[in-house]
Design a protein around this motif. Structure first.
Motif, PDB file in Angstrom:
ATOM      1  N   ASP A   1       0.925  -1.295   0.063  1.00  0.00           N
ATOM      2  CA  ASP A   1      -0.106   0.147   0.082  1.00  0.00           C
ATOM      3  C   ASP A   1       0.895   1.353  -0.061  1.00  0.00           C
ATOM      4  O   ASP A   1       0.565   2.160  -0.760  1.00  0.00           O
ATOM      5  N   LEU A   2       1.821   1.194   0.720  1.00  0.00           N
ATOM      6  CA  LEU A   2       2.828   2.555   0.898  1.00  0.00           C
ATOM      7  C   LEU A   2       3.505   2.654  -0.455  1.00  0.00           C
ATOM      8  O   LEU A   2       3.637   3.811  -0.930  1.00  0.00           O
ATOM      9  N   VAL A   3       3.889   1.417  -1.079  1.00  0.00           N
ATOM     10  CA  VAL A   3       4.596   1.703  -2.334  1.00  0.00           C
ATOM     11  C   VAL A   3       3.896   2.266  -3.521  1.00  0.00           C
ATOM     12  O   VAL A   3       4.191   3.104  -4.151  1.00  0.00           O
ATOM     13  N   GLN A   4       2.687   1.707  -3.277  1.00  0.00           N
ATOM     14  CA  GLN A   4       1.611   2.273  -4.480  1.00  0.00           C
ATOM     15  C   GLN A   4       1.189   3.730  -4.183  1.00  0.00           C
ATOM     16  O   GLN A   4       0.858   4.389  -5.065  1.00  0.00           O
ATOM     17  N   ARG A   5       1.323   4.217  -2.797  1.00  0.00           N
ATOM     18  CA  ARG A   5       0.948   5.647  -2.755  1.00  0.00           C
ATOM     19  C   ARG A   5       2.028   6.620  -2.982  1.00  0.00           C
ATOM     20  O   ARG A   5       2.270   7.511  -2.919  1.00  0.00           O
ATOM     21  N   GLY A   6       3.566   5.923  -3.315  1.00  0.00           N
ATOM     22  CA  GLY A   6       4.676   6.566  -3.476  1.00  0.00           C
ATOM     23  C   GLY A   6       5.508   7.080  -2.296  1.00  0.00           C
ATOM     24  O   GLY A   6       6.108   7.882  -2.440  1.00  0.00           O
ATOM     25  N   VAL A   7       5.039   6.429  -1.368  1.00  0.00           N
ATOM     26  CA  VAL A   7       5.705   7.062   0.212  1.00  0.00           C
ATOM     27  C   VAL A   7       7.226   6.678   0.079  1.00  0.00           C
ATOM     28  O   VAL A   7       7.962   7.652   0.717  1.00  0.00           O
ATOM     29  N   TYR A   8       7.618   5.610  -0.537  1.00  0.00           N
ATOM     30  CA  TYR A   8       9.027   5.677  -0.712  1.00  0.00           C
ATOM     31  C   TYR A   8      10.014   6.196  -1.610  1.00  0.00           C
ATOM     32  O   TYR A   8      11.271   6.337  -1.274  1.00  0.00           O
ATOM     33  N   ASP A   9       9.246   6.772  -2.418  1.00  0.00           N
ATOM     34  CA  ASP A   9      10.086   7.586  -3.505  1.00  0.00           C
ATOM     35  C   ASP A   9      10.901   8.269  -3.016  1.00  0.00           C
ATOM     36  O   ASP A   9      10.274   9.514  -2.629  1.00  0.00           O
ATOM     37  N   GLY A  10      12.316   8.523  -3.329  1.00  0.00           N
ATOM     38  CA  GLY A  10      13.042   9.626  -2.701  1.00  0.00           C
ATOM     39  C   GLY A  10      13.486   9.580  -1.269  1.00  0.00           C
ATOM     40  O   GLY A  10      14.117  10.481  -0.938  1.00  0.00           O
ATOM     41  N   THR A  11      13.225   8.365  -0.458  1.00  0.00           N
ATOM     42  CA  THR A  11      13.517   8.166   0.860  1.00  0.00           C
ATOM     43  C   THR A  11      15.076   7.966   0.906  1.00  0.00           C
ATOM     44  O   THR A  11      15.469   7.444  -0.306  1.00  0.00           O
ATOM     45  N   VAL A  12      15.556   8.019   1.891  1.00  0.00           N
ATOM     46  CA  VAL A  12      17.044   7.698   2.145  1.00  0.00           C
ATOM     47  C   VAL A  12      17.128   6.717   2.967  1.00  0.00           C
ATOM     48  O   VAL A  12      16.418   6.516   3.960  1.00  0.00           O
ATOM     49  N   PHE A  13      18.285   5.653   2.366  1.00  0.00           N
ATOM     50  CA  PHE A  13      18.724   4.802   3.604  1.00  0.00           C
ATOM     51  C   PHE A  13      19.517   5.333   4.581  1.00  0.00           C
ATOM     52  O   PHE A  13      20.610   5.604   4.486  1.00  0.00           O
ATOM     53  N   HIS A  14      18.861   5.662   5.858  1.00  0.00           N
ATOM     54  CA  HIS A  14      19.504   6.490   6.788  1.00  0.00           C
ATOM     55  C   HIS A  14      20.426   5.459   7.773  1.00  0.00           C
ATOM     56  O   HIS A  14      21.341   6.131   8.547  1.00  0.00           O
ATOM     57  N   ARG A  15      20.369   4.185   7.695  1.00  0.00           N
ATOM     58  CA  ARG A  15      21.179   3.446   8.732  1.00  0.00           C
ATOM     59  C   ARG A  15      21.845   2.257   7.991  1.00  0.00           C
ATOM     60  O   ARG A  15      21.020   1.583   7.309  1.00  0.00           O
ATOM     61  N   VAL A  16      23.126   2.067   7.487  1.00  0.00           N
ATOM     62  CA  VAL A  16      23.745   0.990   7.196  1.00  0.00           C
ATOM     63  C   VAL A  16      24.773   0.426   8.146  1.00  0.00           C
ATOM     64  O   VAL A  16      25.598   1.102   8.667  1.00  0.00           O
ATOM     65  N   VAL A  17      24.666  -0.727   8.389  1.00  0.00           N
ATOM     66  CA  VAL A  17      25.622  -1.224   9.731  1.00  0.00           C
ATOM     67  C   VAL A  17      26.284  -2.680   9.012  1.00  0.00           C
ATOM     68  O   VAL A  17      25.682  -3.738   8.577  1.00  0.00           O
ATOM     69  N   ARG A  18      27.569  -2.628   8.887  1.00  0.00           N
ATOM     70  CA  ARG A  18      28.366  -3.683   8.149  1.00  0.00           C
ATOM     71  C   ARG A  18      29.382  -4.036   9.116  1.00  0.00           C
ATOM     72  O   ARG A  18      30.165  -4.991   8.967  1.00  0.00           O
ATOM     73  N   GLU A  19      29.853  -3.173  10.035  1.00  0.00           N
ATOM     74  CA  GLU A  19      30.737  -3.682  11.259  1.00  0.00           C
ATOM     75  C   GLU A  19      30.229  -3.791  12.545  1.00  0.00           C
ATOM     76  O   GLU A  19      29.314  -2.909  12.821  1.00  0.00           O
TER      77      GLU A  19
END
Length: 253
Positions: free
Chosen positions: A94-112
């Motif tokens: 539903d959120l994808v269809q509403r366009g909610v995620y378009d242009g959002t940022v990956f604010h947390r990336v944990v690799r270590e």
């Protein structure tokens, strides 16, 4: 020694999960704290009673859907599983269809010290005026009600007919493994320490993370572009998200 290190690392991450949002005030998300929790502006939340039946009033996915994401010009294809996580998958579609995620940022990336998660989906992150320290505190605000949408924790035990709602497997005394597990490329919902606090933020598992099974709701898996997911950096933008198949399986109230 290696086993002991991994165990201490896993315990540290789980402790971090439940520390985020447990005090009043905004908790600054960190790329090193290991939390896949959605930070909260307040610790005051209503905890719903446990339930084995799907709550009413939420979109649900009856079957599967295929969603195509574009990050750094590269495709990521995910299959969202409404057969095992109908409410969680329905919320995402539903959120994808509403366009909610378009242009959002990956604010947390944990690799270590080891690969953990890539987290995004905070609608606030589309606004460059929002301070970086606030990213990870937001969720989807329904334009009709002007209220933040939160969904119940929903995890189906392997072999079960119905999901368990509003409680972790530990809370429920459940000993079975989840039907959908945290393997590399799993797609799951972020939340605070309150079970029913997920909204729009999601994460990809960058490795097999069995210690999260039964505590967080997996609702799909990457089927193409796992290398793109593995290469995401903090601050990268989710350029677009589109439902390419299975939208007719979405049932909205």
């Amino acid at each position: 020694m290696i086993l002991g290190f991994r165990m201490r690392w896993a315990i540290g991450l789980v402790m971090a999960l439940f520390m985020v949002g447990c005090t009043a005030g905004v908790t600054k998300p960190s790329a090193s704290d290991g939390a896949v929790a959605e930070s909260q502006e307040s610790a005051t939340e209503v905890v719903a009673p446990p339930s084995s039946s799907a709550p009413e009033g939420f979109a649900q996915l009856e079957g599967t859907a295929t969603v195509e994401l574009v990050v750094n010009g590269e495709r990521i294809v995910v299959e969202v599983d409404g057969s095992q996580a109908p409410l969680t998958a329905g919320n995402f579609v539903d959120l994808v269809q509403r366009g909610v995620y378009d242009g959002t940022v990956f604010h947390r990336v944990v690799r270590e010290p080891q690969p953990f998660v890539v987290q995004g989906g905070d609608p606030q992150s589309t606004d460059p005026a929002v301070p970086v320290q606030r990213l990870g505190t937001g969720g989807f605000v329904d334009p009709d009600t002007q209220q933040k949408r939160v969904i119940p924790l929903e995890i189906t035990p392997a072999g079960a007919d119905q999901p368990i709602y509003s409680q972790t497997f530990e809370m429920a005394g459940q000993t079975a493994k989840p039907a959908l597990q945290h393997t590399h490329g799993a797609l799951a919902m972020a939340r605070s320490q309150f079970p029913d606090s997920a909204s729009s933020q999601f994460y990809f598992a960058l490795a097999d993370l069995p210690f999260l099974d039964g505590s967080y709701a997996v609702f799909g898996y990457v089927t193409e572009g796992l290398d793109v997911v593995d290469a995401i950096q903090q601050g990268d933008v989710l350029e677009s998200a589109v439902v390419v198949e299975g939208l007719d399986n979405l049932a909205t109230e």
